[in-house]
Design a protein around this motif. Structure first.
Motif, PDB file in Angstrom:
ATOM      1  N   VAL A 165       0.852  -1.177   0.000  1.00 50.90           N
ATOM      2  CA  VAL A 165       0.000   0.000   0.000  1.00 50.90           C
ATOM      3  C   VAL A 165       0.895   1.236   0.000  1.00 50.90           C
ATOM      4  CG1 VAL A 165      -1.739   1.291   1.285  1.00 50.90           C
ATOM      5  CG2 VAL A 165      -1.804  -1.205   1.249  1.00 50.90           C
ATOM      6  N   LYS A 166       0.698   2.080  -0.978  1.00 51.17           N
ATOM      7  CA  LYS A 166       1.508   3.283  -1.090  1.00 51.17           C
ATOM      8  C   LYS A 166       0.907   4.380  -0.220  1.00 51.17           C
ATOM      9  CE  LYS A 166       3.611   6.391  -4.335  1.00 51.17           C
ATOM     10  NZ  LYS A 166       3.830   6.764  -5.704  1.00 51.17           N
ATOM     11  N   ALA A 167       1.732   4.964   0.629  1.00 51.99           N
ATOM     12  CA  ALA A 167       1.274   6.014   1.527  1.00 51.99           C
ATOM     13  C   ALA A 167       1.224   7.341   0.785  1.00 51.99           C
ATOM     14  CB  ALA A 167       2.202   6.116   2.725  1.00 51.99           C
ATOM     15  N   SER A 168       0.205   8.118   1.089  1.00 53.75           N
ATOM     16  CA  SER A 168       0.098   9.444   0.492  1.00 53.75           C
ATOM     17  C   SER A 168       1.088  10.381   1.179  1.00 53.75           C
ATOM     18  CB  SER A 168      -1.321   9.974   0.655  1.00 53.75           C
ATOM     19  OG  SER A 168      -1.572  10.267   2.018  1.00 53.75           O
ATOM     20  N   ARG A 169       1.302  11.527   0.555  1.00 55.52           N
ATOM     21  CA  ARG A 169       2.180  12.526   1.168  1.00 55.52           C
ATOM     22  C   ARG A 169       1.657  12.929   2.538  1.00 55.52           C
ATOM     23  NH1 ARG A 169       6.251  14.555  -1.786  1.00 55.52           N
ATOM     24  NH2 ARG A 169       6.068  14.543  -4.024  1.00 55.52           N
ATOM     25  N   TRP A 170       0.349  13.052   2.658  1.00 53.08           N
ATOM     26  CA  TRP A 170      -0.261  13.458   3.931  1.00 53.08           C
ATOM     27  C   TRP A 170       0.055  12.442   5.018  1.00 53.08           C
ATOM     28  CZ3 TRP A 170      -1.721  17.226   6.750  1.00 53.08           C
ATOM     29  CH2 TRP A 170      -2.549  17.017   7.835  1.00 53.08           C
ATOM     30  N   SER A 171      -0.105  11.160   4.712  1.00 54.12           N
ATOM     31  CA  SER A 171       0.147  10.128   5.722  1.00 54.12           C
ATOM     32  C   SER A 171       1.615  10.070   6.107  1.00 54.12           C
ATOM     33  CB  SER A 171      -0.356   8.760   5.256  1.00 54.12           C
ATOM     34  OG  SER A 171       0.407   8.291   4.170  1.00 54.12           O
ATOM     35  N   GLN A 172       2.490  10.490   5.218  1.00 52.72           N
ATOM     36  CA  GLN A 172       3.909  10.534   5.550  1.00 52.72           C
ATOM     37  C   GLN A 172       4.231  11.698   6.478  1.00 52.72           C
ATOM     38  OE1 GLN A 172       5.671  10.656   1.664  1.00 52.72           O
ATOM     39  NE2 GLN A 172       5.502   8.449   1.367  1.00 52.72           N
ATOM     40  N   LEU A 173       3.413  12.748   6.453  1.00 47.97           N
ATOM     41  CA  LEU A 173       3.629  13.907   7.312  1.00 47.97           C
ATOM     42  C   LEU A 173       3.052  13.714   8.710  1.00 47.97           C
ATOM     43  CD1 LEU A 173       2.935  16.833   4.824  1.00 47.97           C
ATOM     44  CD2 LEU A 173       5.146  16.004   5.643  1.00 47.97           C
ATOM     45  N   VAL A 174       2.125  12.780   8.865  1.00 47.20           N
ATOM     46  CA  VAL A 174       1.479  12.574  10.161  1.00 47.20           C
ATOM     47  C   VAL A 174       2.486  12.257  11.264  1.00 47.20           C
ATOM     48  CG1 VAL A 174      -0.147  11.105  11.431  1.00 47.20           C
ATOM     49  CG2 VAL A 174      -0.792  12.040   9.218  1.00 47.20           C
ATOM     50  N   PRO A 175       3.435  11.332  11.067  1.00 47.89           N
ATOM     51  CA  PRO A 175       4.412  11.082  12.148  1.00 47.89           C
ATOM     52  C   PRO A 175       5.233  12.316  12.508  1.00 47.89           C
ATOM     53  CG  PRO A 175       4.490   9.317  10.530  1.00 47.89           C
ATOM     54  CD  PRO A 175       3.616  10.389   9.965  1.00 47.89           C
ATOM     55  N   ILE A 176       5.549  13.138  11.518  1.00 42.85           N
ATOM     56  CA  ILE A 176       6.301  14.368  11.791  1.00 42.85           C
ATOM     57  C   ILE A 176       5.441  15.320  12.619  1.00 42.85           C
ATOM     58  CG2 ILE A 176       7.358  16.415  10.737  1.00 42.85           C
ATOM     59  CD1 ILE A 176       8.107  14.505   8.362  1.00 42.85           C
ATOM     60  N   GLY A 177       4.171  15.446  12.244  1.00 40.11           N
ATOM     61  CA  GLY A 177       3.249  16.287  13.013  1.00 40.11           C
ATOM     62  C   GLY A 177       3.098  15.789  14.433  1.00 40.11           C
ATOM     63  N   LEU A 178       3.002  14.472  14.592  1.00 33.03           N
ATOM     64  CA  LEU A 178       2.901  13.886  15.932  1.00 33.03           C
ATOM     65  C   LEU A 178       4.138  14.213  16.746  1.00 33.03           C
ATOM     66  CD1 LEU A 178       1.448  12.020  17.945  1.00 33.03           C
ATOM     67  CD2 LEU A 178       2.635  10.107  16.867  1.00 33.03           C
ATOM     68  N   LEU A 179       5.307  14.030  16.156  1.00 35.66           N
ATOM     69  CA  LEU A 179       6.562  14.329  16.843  1.00 35.66           C
ATOM     70  C   LEU A 179       6.610  15.800  17.276  1.00 35.66           C
ATOM     71  CD1 LEU A 179       9.471  13.344  17.601  1.00 35.66           C
ATOM     72  CD2 LEU A 179      10.167  14.216  15.368  1.00 35.66           C
ATOM     73  N   LEU A 180       6.237  16.701  16.377  1.00 37.79           N
ATOM     74  CA  LEU A 180       6.265  18.127  16.698  1.00 37.79           C
ATOM     75  C   LEU A 180       5.258  18.479  17.795  1.00 37.79           C
ATOM     76  CD1 LEU A 180       6.645  19.654  13.119  1.00 37.79           C
ATOM     77  CD2 LEU A 180       8.398  19.492  14.908  1.00 37.79           C
ATOM     78  N   CYS A 181       4.048  17.922  17.714  1.00 40.09           N
ATOM     79  CA  CYS A 181       3.022  18.232  18.720  1.00 40.09           C
ATOM     80  C   CYS A 181       3.388  17.675  20.090  1.00 40.09           C
ATOM     81  CB  CYS A 181       1.663  17.699  18.269  1.00 40.09           C
ATOM     82  SG  CYS A 181       0.960  18.656  16.921  1.00 40.09           S
ATOM     83  N   VAL A 182       3.901  16.455  20.140  1.00 41.24           N
ATOM     84  CA  VAL A 182       4.314  15.875  21.419  1.00 41.24           C
ATOM     85  C   VAL A 182       5.483  16.671  21.996  1.00 41.24           C
ATOM     86  CG1 VAL A 182       5.349  13.829  22.501  1.00 41.24           C
ATOM     87  CG2 VAL A 182       3.408  13.575  20.955  1.00 41.24           C
ATOM     88  N   GLY A 183       6.419  17.049  21.137  1.00 40.20           N
ATOM     89  CA  GLY A 183       7.543  17.859  21.596  1.00 40.20           C
ATOM     90  C   GLY A 183       7.095  19.212  22.115  1.00 40.20           C
ATOM     91  N   LEU A 184       6.171  19.862  21.420  1.00 37.05           N
ATOM     92  CA  LEU A 184       5.645  21.150  21.866  1.00 37.05           C
ATOM     93  C   LEU A 184       4.906  20.997  23.189  1.00 37.05           C
ATOM     94  CD1 LEU A 184       5.107  24.158  21.409  1.00 37.05           C
ATOM     95  CD2 LEU A 184       3.090  23.508  20.078  1.00 37.05           C
ATOM     96  N   SER A 185       4.107  19.944  23.291  1.00 37.85           N
ATOM     97  CA  SER A 185       3.371  19.692  24.531  1.00 37.85           C
ATOM     98  C   SER A 185       4.328  19.511  25.707  1.00 37.85           C
ATOM     99  CB  SER A 185       2.488  18.453  24.366  1.00 37.85           C
ATOM    100  OG  SER A 185       1.872  18.115  25.572  1.00 37.85           O
TER     101      SER A 185
END
Length: 141
Positions: free
Chosen positions: A1-21
């Motif tokens: 299953v090929k991941a979309s660009r959006w799904s590839q950005l989700v882990p980065i967003g998670l990392l940034l949000c957890v780090g900010l929190s």
């Protein structure tokens, strides 16, 4: 299953949000007054309620009773985890609190996945989990 660009950005967003929190919790521990813990937690979760409610209104979604119950079942441990993080930061340096919290969360989630949902972990994943737990043991000694 090929991941979309959006799904590839989700882990980065998670990392940034957890780090900010984590950074904001540490900032409160550094600048806030201990007697204002309750107000700090109320502000955090009130903003989360406003964002979630706005999202529901914009998307015109109609939550079911189970959705609301699920929100409470997730929200209560989340608020307690934030409270315990604030309390732990008053006793232990953030360099120990944050990695320990992250690793404990990962270990618990993995074990619950194995026990409740019968997820299968590879040998490499079990080894990684063991190394993570050893690293917590080394940090808190």
């Amino acid at each position: 299953v090929k991941a979309s660009r959006w799904s590839q950005l989700v882990p980065i967003g998670l990392l940034l949000c957890v780090g900010l929190s984590s950074t904001l919790i540490k900032l409160f521990e550094h600048l806030g007054r201990p007697e204002e813990k309750g107000l700090y937690l109320w502000c955090i979760f009130s903003v989360a309620l406003l964002i979630s409610t706005s999202n529901l209104i914009i998307s015109r979604a109609k939550p079911k009773r189970g959705d609301i119950l699920g929100g409470f079942l997730i929200g209560i441990p989340n608020q307690l985890a934030t409270l315990f993080t604030v309390l732990a930061l008053q006793l232990v340096p953030g360099a120990i609190v944050f990695p320990t919290s992250s690793i404990a969360s990962m270990a618990c989630s993995s074990l619950i996945g194995v026990i409740v949902w019968h997820e299968k972990l590879t040998s490499r994943q079990w080894i990684g989990l063991a190394f993570s737990l050893v690293s917590v043991w080394l940090m808190v000694r």
